[in-house]
Design an enzyme around this catalytic site. Structure first.
Site, PDB file in Angstrom:
ATOM      1  N   HIS A 100       0.882  -1.178   0.000  1.00 53.33           N
ATOM      2  CA  HIS A 100       0.000   0.000   0.000  1.00 53.33           C
ATOM      3  C   HIS A 100       0.915   1.222   0.000  1.00 53.33           C
ATOM      4  O   HIS A 100       1.984   1.196   0.627  1.00 53.33           O
ATOM      5  CB  HIS A 100      -0.834   0.111   1.276  1.00 53.33           C
ATOM      6  CG  HIS A 100      -1.738  -1.035   1.576  1.00 53.33           C
ATOM      7  ND1 HIS A 100      -1.325  -2.162   2.248  1.00 53.33           N
ATOM      8  CD2 HIS A 100      -3.058  -1.212   1.340  1.00 53.33           C
ATOM      9  CE1 HIS A 100      -2.341  -2.985   2.398  1.00 53.33           C
ATOM     10  NE2 HIS A 100      -3.410  -2.442   1.847  1.00 53.33           N
ATOM     11  N   ASP A 103       2.419   1.918   3.304  1.00 54.08           N
ATOM     12  CA  ASP A 103       3.400   0.974   3.860  1.00 54.08           C
ATOM     13  C   ASP A 103       4.798   1.408   3.447  1.00 54.08           C
ATOM     14  O   ASP A 103       5.746   1.274   4.205  1.00 54.08           O
ATOM     15  CB  ASP A 103       3.241  -0.455   3.305  1.00 54.08           C
ATOM     16  CG  ASP A 103       1.837  -0.983   3.363  1.00 54.08           C
ATOM     17  OD1 ASP A 103       1.094  -0.557   4.262  1.00 54.08           O
ATOM     18  OD2 ASP A 103       1.487  -1.819   2.500  1.00 54.08           O
TER      19      ASP A 103
END
Ligand code: XLS
Ligand code: NI
Ligand code: NI
Length: 435
Positions: A100, A103
């Site tokens: 993501h 992240d």
């Protein structure tokens, strides 16, 4: 800096090895059904669980100490995390990763700052990819953690939140394209409702279709040729998630004219939350020509939430691999370990052990499934149940050349059908005996 100095690259040592840091079944070069294991699986590390999730839960903080998360500067931590991720994947021989936006790089104080952070990390990741040969399986946007998304992202009743979601997805698609990702995933984090009577479900679903079309068109405009994937999940965090299960999503994609660009990313634990087996969801996606990827994990059967265990259930892996082999594989998709260590698995080596366990489970599943598909007994039982459809009248029925009156006439002519056994217990024991 090396983050796992005590761990040597993991090698295939065969089923008799007593080295817990070796593969017993995953032999990346072994050819099964015309492809190497590496090509069948295209295993990926999930950045969020493996690199970001220290084990916190609603009852207590994280338990794992990540040596790549020690700075007070979130950008410094993000850079260290990237180094750790590529060291881990290299030592594991895991050829892909998934992430993501948040992240990989921390969210900034504005859209612009978040974009800049992501761009900085994407440039670094590109270099890492070139150095190691590791590739991006898919990218996605985290549209569920920030409080602004508490009522959804594309389906939020507040248009200004929809705009924030659009900005974020635009940047995440750009990052995916820059990194050469094979797919772009939408998991509808909070796209759903918590309370039916304050929600206009028809409007929200229209907005979701509209939003996905905009995202698709933008990706195609900037050169993304891969698959868009929707990952069904029936509940959690919302009470009801719109992308409930494979069948629901397939219907939604057709309704909104998205069926040519979108496929499904099927996650085992989401299947069981929806009251289906993993194999069921895979089969329904494959039947629709829409099996685009797998989030490999395993859900504790005794409770009702997304426990995201590492997949160590051999039987489930065999069933999954039968469907995958029969449907011709995942194409540009792969097996992403959307799985987390248990909170009390606190040794750094546990991350390796867990991925080895998952890869060995699927490798064994593949070997056994291939045997079952080749001996054809299970498949023949299934296919033979439909032999009556080879008769001329039945063929006319399939082509749409019969009326209900014709069925009536044929029923009179044919009389009472003979009972045909489904042979379930026999098939179950054939599968067991192949293990
Ligand atoms: C959560 C989902 C998530 C997606 C990526 O339940 O599985 O991890 O895979 O957003
Ligand atoms: Ni997932
Ligand atoms: Ni999940």
């Amino acid at each position: 800096m090396e983050f796992f100095p005590d761990i040597e690259p993991i090698r295939y040592e065969g089923p008799d090895s007593d080295n817990h840091l070796s593969f017993r079944y995953y032999d990346e070069n072994l050819v099964i059904a015309d492809k190497t294991m590496k090509e069948h699986f295209r295993f990926a590390m999930a950045y969020w669980h493996s690199m970001c999730n220290a084990g916190g839960d609603p009852f207590g903080p994280g338990t794992r100490i990540f040596p790549w998360a020690v700075s007070s500067d979130p950008m410094e931590n993000a850079k260290a995390r990237l180094d750790a991720a590529f060291e881990f994947m290299t030592k594991m021989s895991i050829p892909f990763y998934c992430f993501h936006d948040r992240d990989m790089a921390p969210e900034g104080n504005s859209v612009k700052e978040s974009e800049k952070n992501l761009k900085t990390l994407v440039d670094l990741a590109l270099r890492k990819q070139a150095d190691t040969g590791i590739k991006l399986l898919w990218g996605t946007a985290n549209l569920f953690s920030n409080p602004r998304y508490m009522n959804g992202a594309a389906t939020n009743p507040d248009f200004s939140v929809v705009c924030q979601a659009g900005a974020q997805v635009k940047a995440a698609i750009e990052a995916t394209v820059a990194l050469g990702g094979d797919s772009y995933v939408f998991w509808g984090g909070r796209e759903g409702y918590s309370y039916l009577f304050n929600t206009n479900t028809a409007k929200e679903l229209e907005h979701m279709g509209r939003f996905l079309k905009m995202a698709r068109d933008y990706g195609r405009k900037i050169g993304f040729t891969g698959n868009y994937l929707i990952e069904p999940k029936p509940m959690e965090p919302s009470l009801h998630q719109y992308d409930f299960d494979a069948s629901t999503v397939i219907g939604f994609l057709h309704k909104h004219g998205l069926e040519k660009d979108f496929k499904l990313n099927i996650e085992s634990n989401h299947a069981t939350l929806a009251g289906h087996s993993f194999a069921h969801e895979l089969r329904f996606a494959a039947d629709a020509g829409m099996l685009g990827g797998i989030d490999a994990n395993y859900g504790e059967p005794m409770n009702g939430w997304d426990t995201d265990n590492f997949p160590t259930n051999l039987y489930e892996a065999i069933e999954a691999m039968i469907v995958v082999l029969e449907s011709g594989g995942l194409g540009k998709g792969g097996f992403n370990f959307d799985a987390k260590l248990r909170r009390n698995s606190t040794d750094l080596e546990d991350l390796f052990i867990a991925h080895i366990a998952g890869m060995d489970t699927f490798a064994r599943g593949l070997i056994i499934a291939d045997k079952l598909v080749n001996e054809k007994r299970v498949i023949d039982f299934r296919d033979n149940r439909y032999l009556s459809f080879h008769e001329p009248d039945a063929m006319k029925f399939e082509k749409g050349e019969l009326t209900i009156e014709d069925l009536h006439a044929l029923a009179l002519e044919k009389g009472e059908p003979e009972l045909q056994s489904g042979k379930q217990e026999l098939i179950e024991s054939i599968i067991n005996n192949a293990i």
